[in-house]
Design an enzyme around this catalytic site. Structure first.
Site, PDB file in Angstrom:
ATOM      1  N   ASP A 103       0.801  -1.176  -0.171  1.00 48.45           N
ATOM      2  CA  ASP A 103       0.189   0.076  -0.141  1.00 48.45           C
ATOM      3  C   ASP A 103       0.807   1.054  -0.056  1.00 48.45           C
ATOM      4  OD1 ASP A 103      -1.974   1.746  -0.054  1.00 48.45           O
ATOM      5  OD2 ASP A 103      -2.936   1.130   2.065  1.00 48.45           O
TER       6      ASP A 103
ATOM      7  N   ASP B 198      -2.743   2.235  -6.018  1.00 46.04           N
ATOM      8  CA  ASP B 198      -1.650   2.178  -5.170  1.00 46.04           C
ATOM      9  C   ASP B 198      -1.719   1.054  -4.380  1.00 46.04           C
ATOM     10  OD1 ASP B 198      -4.054   2.988  -3.807  1.00 46.04           O
ATOM     11  OD2 ASP B 198      -3.060   4.472  -2.641  1.00 46.04           O
ATOM     12  N   GLU B 199      -2.558   0.126  -4.543  1.00 46.76           N
ATOM     13  CA  GLU B 199      -2.351  -1.129  -3.749  1.00 46.76           C
ATOM     14  C   GLU B 199      -2.766  -2.398  -4.243  1.00 46.76           C
ATOM     15  OE1 GLU B 199      -5.656  -2.218  -0.028  1.00 46.76           O
ATOM     16  OE2 GLU B 199      -5.918  -0.378  -1.087  1.00 46.76           O
TER      17      GLU B 199
END
Length: 495
Positions: free
Chosen positions: A11, A105-106
């Site tokens: 993350d 983003d993860e």
């Protein structure tokens, strides 16, 4: 559940805001808030400096401004975020063929499937190397969680934030989860948490001790059984490399309620075109068109129409959305509109023919309009006192110069000036645009103000956050592997 912590969850830390700080030297170490800047905008991401003032994601932007009036408020730059995301996902793809992105983003990574880890020691080593690689390539930091299941890996990465790494040893899950609040578990939102609180359950340990039968009685069979398993640390969900999208949609919230029916229809058609652009970018077509309307009183209506077959034809989607709009009463005002397509199918040859036909029709229509315009201009001669340029009766009024400036010069977006080089917009108004001229690897730059129509100033593409990123083309080369890696339960490492 696995016997080794070989599921990794990455993350990125305050991704949008961190990317803006990396791009703008003058904002480093200062509070930055990214999101919609209108009266009805919401926060997409807040930097850790802004979070100290209580600003967080999904908060109304007006509330964020009251909490942190001196923060920098910027409009998202998704072109930059997607570029950085692609760099990160490429690194993850080197670790395993099983990478499950959850957002820009993860992502989850199955290290065991990639042969890059088979125990605690090798998993921890690859997690540390991954964080180093991400920083070297993108200039940003990410937090890593390692565990024997997806649920625990995600919890571990959250506990490791910011810029840390945490490994949960299999066998220690119940002990680690016990004191955590019930909201820690996936699927427990505010309403469920409040329902559990009234039943005397506020921690994960309370859920585990209550037993499956009690949770089923309170929440229903499916939710109750699932929650009891998670409270006991059990999660058998696999990492899935590709998750089929079920729909494609776009929506806009307006700063002021729309009352003009013609304007509402034009916005629906614009959203339909944007939706089709996304559909084509995903190389998909869809069968059902969905219209979403949120009215002045926050009541939300959805209407749908199923077509005879899947399509990616913008004309078809526009017309279907317009027909759906006819069944919705918008007289009180509209604050949000959305257009989506569901029932997705693979891109077909028929879709390609439809696209080509639509492009030919659009080209022909443009030529007809151009010819008509030339004929009209010769006929009227542009005489003074004509109504040329004025909206027809019932046609929505044109945007003001300030509204156009806000659209052309969004706060935080990139610009280039013929004399001063690359910079970014600090703000615009009263016929002026203020720009700070700096680049990711420069010192904080100087600020200058220009007319919004200055011919020397123009929008620009974002610059790379790292000019010469490290070469990780051969990474990972070799990694230590040990089935008896000595990492303590709930082991955590931070810089």
């Amino acid at each position: 559940m696995r016997a080794a912590p070989t599921i990794l969850h990455l993350d990125m830390d305050a991704f949008y805001a961190s990317a803006e700080q990396a791009s703008k030297p003058s904002l480093r170490g200062k509070p930055v808030v990214v999101g919609g800047l209108g009266p009805r905008g919401v926060v997409a991401t807040a930097s850790y400096e802004a979070r100290r003032f209580g600003v967080h994601s999904a908060m109304p932007m007006a509330q964020a401004r009251r909490l942190a009036p001196n923060a920098a408020y910027l409009v998202p730059r998704f072109a930059l975020y997607r570029t950085v995301s692609d760099q990160v996902m490429e690194l993850l793809g080197r670790l395993s063929p099983l990478v499950e992105p959850l957002s820009l983003d993860e992502a989850f990574v199955d290290l065991e499937a990639g042969g890059t880890a088979d125990g605690a020691a090798s998993a921890l080593a690859i997690g540390e190397q991954l964080r180093e690689a991400i920083e070297a390539v993108t200039g940003l930091s990410g937090s890593v969680g390692l565990a024997g299941s997806k649920m625990l890996a995600k919890i571990a990465s959250e506990e490791a934030k910011p810029d840390g790494i945490m490994l949960i040893e299999p066998g220690t899950e119940r002990e680690m989860l016990a004191p955590m609040p019930v909201r820690t578990l996936p699927g427990v939102g505010p309403a469920t948490a409040d329902h559990l609180r009234r039943a005397g359950m506020t921690t994960v340990n309370d859920l585990a001790e209550a037993g499956e039968a009690e949770l089923v009685r309170l929440l229903g069979k499916a939710h109750g059984s699932s929650l009891h398993r998670m409270a006991s640390g059990h999660d058998d969900r696999p990492v899935v490399a590709e998750r089929d999208a079920k729909s494609v949609s776009v929506e806009d919230t307006f700063d002021m309620d729309l009352h003009d029916r013609v304007r509402v229809r034009s916005e629906v058609e614009r959203l339909a075109d944007r939706c089709v652009q996304r559909l084509r970018a995903a190389e998909r077509s869809g069968r059902t068109v969905v219209l979403k309307v949120r009215r002045y009183d926050f009541s939300t209506l959805t209407r749908s129409e199923t077509l005879r077959g899947p399509t990616d034809d913008p004309t078809v989607v526009r017309e279907a959305a317009a027909r759906l709009l006819e069944s919705v009463d918008t007289t009180g005002g509209v604050r949000l509109l959305g257009v989506g397509v569901t029932g997705l199918a693979d891109y077909t040859q028929e879709d390609l023919f439809a696209q080509a036909a639509d492009e030919r029709a659009a080209a022909g229509l443009a030529a007809d309009h151009a010819a008509a315009g030339r004929a009209g201009g010769a006929e009227t001669g542009g005489a003074a006192g004509t109504d040329e340029g004025r909206p027809e009766p019932g046609e929505p009024e044109q945007e003001s110069a300030e509204q156009l400036a806000a659209r052309r010069w969004p706060a935080g977006h990139d610009v280039r000036h013929d004399a001063h080089g690359h910079g970014w917009v600090q703000g615009s108004g009263v016929g002026r645009v203020t720009v700070r001229f700096e680049e990711p690897e420069s010192a904080p730059g100087r600020v200058r103000t220009f007319r919004i129509d200055d011919p020397a100033l123009r929008p620009a593409d974002p610059l790379p956050l790292v000019r010469d990123p490290a070469d990780y083309s051969s990474w990972p080369a070799s990694l230590p592997k040990s089935r008896s890696g000595a990492v303590s339960s709930g082991g955590e490492s931070r810089p």
